[in-house]
Design a protein around this motif. Sequence first.
Motif, PDB file in Angstrom:
ATOM      1  N   PHE A 126       1.474   1.766  -9.335  1.00 58.03           N
ATOM      2  CA  PHE A 126       0.856   2.880  -8.626  1.00 58.03           C
ATOM      3  C   PHE A 126       1.806   3.593  -7.668  1.00 58.03           C
ATOM      4  O   PHE A 126       1.491   4.681  -7.192  1.00 58.03           O
ATOM      5  N   LEU A 127       2.944   2.998  -7.356  1.00 56.84           N
ATOM      6  CA  LEU A 127       3.828   3.576  -6.351  1.00 56.84           C
ATOM      7  C   LEU A 127       4.324   4.957  -6.770  1.00 56.84           C
ATOM      8  O   LEU A 127       4.794   5.152  -7.884  1.00 56.84           O
ATOM      9  N   ASP A 128       4.175   5.877  -5.862  1.00 52.80           N
ATOM     10  CA  ASP A 128       4.556   7.259  -6.112  1.00 52.80           C
ATOM     11  C   ASP A 128       4.933   7.881  -4.774  1.00 52.80           C
ATOM     12  O   ASP A 128       4.085   8.026  -3.897  1.00 52.80           O
ATOM     13  N   PRO A 129       6.203   8.233  -4.578  1.00 55.07           N
ATOM     14  CA  PRO A 129       6.614   8.794  -3.290  1.00 55.07           C
ATOM     15  C   PRO A 129       5.942  10.122  -2.968  1.00 55.07           C
ATOM     16  O   PRO A 129       5.897  10.534  -1.817  1.00 55.07           O
ATOM     17  N   ASP A 130       5.370  10.756  -3.972  1.00 56.35           N
ATOM     18  CA  ASP A 130       4.729  12.060  -3.789  1.00 56.35           C
ATOM     19  C   ASP A 130       3.210  11.962  -3.836  1.00 56.35           C
ATOM     20  O   ASP A 130       2.525  12.950  -4.061  1.00 56.35           O
TER      21      ASP A 130
END
Length: 76
Positions: free
Chosen positions: A58-62
Amino acid sequence: MEQSKAMIFVVSENSLNSIWCKYELNYFTELGKPIYCISKEAIDEKNFCLNKMNDSWFLDPDYKTMALIEGKNINV
């Protein structure tokens, strides 16, 4: 979430495709707190074994922009 010590994420087809679940998982991760997961099927079977989430799909910088501005579905 800021007052919580941990999060329990129920894994289901809907939660995996939910932009809001992804947002909350990213936000909670930024807080540095543990996330535990359990499958919907395990709950249905009354098998309550929580596992610490080690997968970071799930990691998403945006994530803030995607969830709050675009509001589109995220395909996992």
